[in-house]
Design a protein around this motif. Structure first.
Motif, mmCIF file in Angstrom:
data_model
loop_
_atom_site.group_PDB
_atom_site.id
_atom_site.type_symbol
_atom_site.label_atom_id
_atom_site.label_comp_id
_atom_site.label_asym_id
_atom_site.label_seq_id
_atom_site.Cartn_x
_atom_site.Cartn_y
_atom_site.Cartn_z
ATOM 1 N N THR A 11 -53.599 -11.867 31.405
ATOM 2 C CA THR A 11 -53.592 -12.127 29.964
ATOM 3 C C THR A 11 -53.235 -13.582 29.678
ATOM 4 O OG1 THR A 11 -52.995 -9.824 29.569
ATOM 5 C CG2 THR A 11 -52.662 -11.355 27.747
ATOM 6 N N ALA A 15 -55.470 -16.302 27.737
ATOM 7 C CA ALA A 15 -54.919 -16.954 26.544
ATOM 8 C C ALA A 15 -54.946 -18.479 26.677
ATOM 9 C CB ALA A 15 -53.501 -16.461 26.284
ATOM 10 N N TRP A 28 -54.067 -11.365 19.830
ATOM 11 C CA TRP A 28 -53.511 -10.453 20.831
ATOM 12 C C TRP A 28 -54.408 -9.255 21.146
ATOM 13 C CZ3 TRP A 28 -52.479 -5.399 19.901
ATOM 14 C CH2 TRP A 28 -52.376 -5.006 18.575
ATOM 15 N N ALA A 31 -56.522 -9.120 24.461
ATOM 16 C CA ALA A 31 -55.939 -8.779 25.770
ATOM 17 C C ALA A 31 -56.469 -7.439 26.260
ATOM 18 C CB ALA A 31 -54.412 -8.745 25.676
ATOM 19 N N VAL A 34 -59.919 -8.189 27.921
ATOM 20 C CA VAL A 34 -59.908 -9.015 29.135
ATOM 21 C C VAL A 34 -59.708 -8.151 30.377
ATOM 22 C CG1 VAL A 34 -58.713 -10.868 30.365
ATOM 23 C CG2 VAL A 34 -59.107 -11.068 27.899
ATOM 24 N N VAL A 80 -52.005 -2.506 29.860
ATOM 25 C CA VAL A 80 -52.106 -3.830 29.227
ATOM 26 C C VAL A 80 -50.900 -4.061 28.319
ATOM 27 C CG1 VAL A 80 -53.425 -5.233 27.579
ATOM 28 C CG2 VAL A 80 -54.607 -4.023 29.420
ATOM 29 N N VAL A 84 -48.344 -7.124 28.719
ATOM 30 C CA VAL A 84 -48.028 -8.076 27.652
ATOM 31 C C VAL A 84 -46.519 -8.130 27.423
ATOM 32 C CG1 VAL A 84 -48.273 -8.541 25.169
ATOM 33 C CG2 VAL A 84 -50.282 -7.967 26.534
ATOM 34 N N LEU A 93 -46.061 -15.236 28.383
ATOM 35 C CA LEU A 93 -46.775 -15.076 27.125
ATOM 36 C C LEU A 93 -45.809 -15.245 25.964
ATOM 37 C CD1 LEU A 93 -48.810 -11.864 28.011
ATOM 38 C CD2 LEU A 93 -49.769 -14.149 27.676
ATOM 39 N N LEU A 101 -51.624 -14.923 20.942
ATOM 40 C CA LEU A 101 -50.939 -15.108 22.229
ATOM 41 C C LEU A 101 -51.168 -16.493 22.798
ATOM 42 C CD1 LEU A 101 -51.882 -11.787 24.061
ATOM 43 C CD2 LEU A 101 -49.635 -12.416 23.196
ATOM 44 N N GLY A 103 -50.335 -18.559 26.478
ATOM 45 C CA GLY A 103 -49.978 -18.273 27.857
ATOM 46 C C GLY A 103 -49.428 -19.487 28.560
ATOM 47 N N GLY A 130 -61.438 -15.509 28.712
ATOM 48 C CA GLY A 130 -60.739 -16.078 27.563
ATOM 49 C C GLY A 130 -61.560 -17.157 26.888
#
Length: 150
Positions: A11, A15, A28, A31, A34, A80, A84, A93, A101, A103, A130
């Protein structure tokens, strides 16, 4: 592949690349798209090589991957979320006031795995996804294209 640390890194990679491409942090909900795109080997291996390919065109060209996507996305919802939460609690994150979000992957804590490993390839593809998702104006559009309810 469903451990919270890997999902947090996946994630975070997405991001980071989203923000580099769009100049805004990643919404968000993305995520949740992804992980099913990059954790499933068959899907990961047929992702486009460049972000010039539109998500809608890719979906049309890959009906087999698209057919199983919604089920994979739903089955990965809880992992997920856990990833997160792990990422936020461990500084990989952060969520801004708009629910986006950001990263962080740096040497030491949150370091991306070596690209020669399976985990490294997954993280690299997460970065690509992303960047690819940053080309779509609204997150809901990506969800609809992939057949997942946001």
């Amino acid at each position: 592949m469903l451990n919270p640390a890997l999902l947090a890194v996946v994630t975070a990679a997405a991001a980071i690349q989203y923000e580099l491409a769009d100049e805004k942090p990643m919404p968000w909900p993305l995520a949740f798209l992804v992980a099913p795109l990059v954790l499933h080997r068959g899907t990961r291996e047929v992702l486009p090589k460049t972000t010039r390919s539109h998500l809608g065109a890719w979906v049309a060209q890959h009906p087999v991957e698209h057919a199983g996507f919604a089920l994979r996305a739903v089955s990965l919802r809880d992992p997920v979320r856990e990833g997160v939460r792990f990422g936020i609690s461990n500084g990989l994150l952060a969520v801004d006031t708009e629910g986006r979000l950001t990263g962080t992957l740096a040497a030491g804590k949150g370091r991306a795995p070596d690209r020669a490993s399976e985990a490294g390839r997954i993280v690299a593809q997460a970065g690509f996804v992303g960047k690819w998702l940053a080309k779509i104006d609204q997150p809901a559009t990506a969800f609809v294209m992939l057949g997942v309810a946001p």
